[in-house]
Design a protein around this motif. Structure first.
Motif: not given
Length: 303
Positions: A113, A117, A125-126, A128-133, A197, A206
Motif C-alpha cells: 500500500f 500511495w 493508489l487503485i 494499492a487499495y485492490r491489493y489490501v482488499a 496490485a 502500484t
C-alpha cells in the motif's frame, strides 16, 4: 551464523534469478518464441532499468518511494531466515518462527500500500487499495494451513516442523494445505489469478509511475518474496533439507525450484478473476476449505 547468513543471501539472489528465468521461459513457451536468451535476458533487463533515467510524478512521497521496495525485500529476507538450510543451519531458529512469518505476511500489505500511495497518482493508489482488499482475507489462509502443519510437530518452530516430517511429509498428510499456501504466495507477490496490485489493466498498478532503478528494485523485491514463499513451502510441506543420499542444502534447493516452477506456471496459466468474484471465492470457498483442512488434521492426530 556466518554460514546461515551466506546461505540466505545465496538462496535469495540465486532464487530470484531462477524465478526470472522461469518467467522468461514460460513467456517464450506460450508465445512460441525461442528461449535461447531466457538465462541472460533478466540480467539484461535489470541492467537496462538501472541505466534508464527515472521519471517521477508531481509531488510524490519520496521517502515512501524508497522505503517500499527496501522493506519488501527486507520482509522476504526475514521470512526466509526461519527456514533451516541444513540440520543445525538456520539464521533465526525461533520457537515461534511461524508467527514471525505471519508478521511478515501482514506487513507486506502495509508495504505494498505504501508503494502505491507514494506515487501520488490515481492508478498506483487503485492498485494499492485492490491489493489490501484481496490480501487481508488471503492472509487467513496462511493462518489455518500453517497451524495445521504445526500440529504434528506440536511447535511453532519451523525447524521443529521440518523435523516432524522425517517419516512423512506434510504434503502427504494434508495435500490441500500446500495448494492453499501456494495461493497465498501468489497473493503476496500479486501474480497470476491474484495480480490485483500491479495488473496490466491499471498500466502496472502500484508500479505504473515507477521507472528506472526504482522499478528494478521493486521487481527484484517481488522475486525475492516469491523465493521466500518457495522456501517456506518447501520447509513446512516438503521436509525442507530432509532427504536421502543428497546433502540437505541441495534437497532444499531442489524443492524450492520445484515450488518456484509451480508458482511461475500458475502465474502464466491461471486467469485473474474480477476482484468481486475473487473476494467471494476467498470468503465462501477457500477460507472454509482452509479451516476444514485444519479440522481434519486435528481429528487425525486425535485418533
Amino acid at each position: 551464523m556466518t554460514t546461515a547468513l551466506l546461505s540466505l543471501a545465496a538462496l535469495l539472489l540465486g532464487g530470484a534469478w531462477m524465478a526470472a528465468v522461469m518467467d522468461r521461459l514460460a513467456v517464450a513457451w506460450i508465445s512460441g518464441r525461442p528461449a535461447a536468451r531466457a538465462f541472460v535476458e533478466p540480467l539484461a533487463r535489470a541492467a537496462g532499468l538501472l541505466l534508464r533515467q527515472p521519471v517521477t510524478t508531481e509531488r510524490p512521497d519520496a521517502t515512501g518511494r524508497v522505503l517500499a521496495p527496501a522493506l519488501y525485500l527486507a520482509l522476504a529476507a526475514i521470512g526466509l531466515s526461519v527456514v533451516p538450510v541444513a540440520e543445525g543451519v538456520v539464521l533465526t531458529d525461533l520457537s515461534t518462527g511461524i508467527v514471525l512469518w505471519g508478521a511478515c505476511e501482514a506487513l507486506t500489505v502495509v508495504v505494498v500500500f505504501l508503494h502505491g500511495w507514494s506515487a501520488n497518482a490515481p492508478l498506483p493508489l487503485i492498485g494499492a487499495y485492490r491489493y489490501v482488499a484481496i490480501a487481508l482475507p488471503t492472509l487467513l489462509l496462511s493462518m489455518f494451513v500453517l497451524i495445521a502443519a504445526a500440529l504434528p510437530a506440536e511447535s511453532l518452530s519451523v525447524t521443529a516442523i521440518v523435523d516432524s516430517q522425517r517419516e512423512v511429509w506434510n504434503v502427504v498428510r494434508q495435500p490441500p494445505g500446500l495448494v492453499l499456501f501456494l495461493m497465498l504466495g501468489l497473493a503476496l507477490t500479486f501474480r497470476g489469478p491474484f495480480d490485483y496490485a500491479d495488473p496490466e489493466d491499471l498500466a502496472g498498478g502500484t508500479a505504473a509511475e515507477t521507472s528506472g532503478p526504482a522499478r528494478a528494485a521493486w521487481q527484484a523485491a517481488r522475486l525475492c518474496m516469491l523465493v521466500a514463499v518457495a522456501g517456506m513451502a518447501s520447509a513446512v510441506f516438503l521436509g525442507g533439507p530432509l532427504g536421502p543420499w543428497l546433502p540437505g542444502p541441495l534437497w532444499l534447493v531442489l524443492k524450492m525450484v520445484a515450488v518456484l516452477a509451480l508458482l511461475v506456471a500458475a502465474t502464466h496459466l491461471l486467469a485473474r478473476l474480477p476482484p468481486s468474484r475473487m473476494l467471494t471465492a476467498l470468503w465462501v470457498v477457500l477460507l472454509p476449505a482452509a479451516f476444514l483442512d485444519l479440522v481434519l488434521v486435528g481429528v487425525e492426530l486425535l485418533l
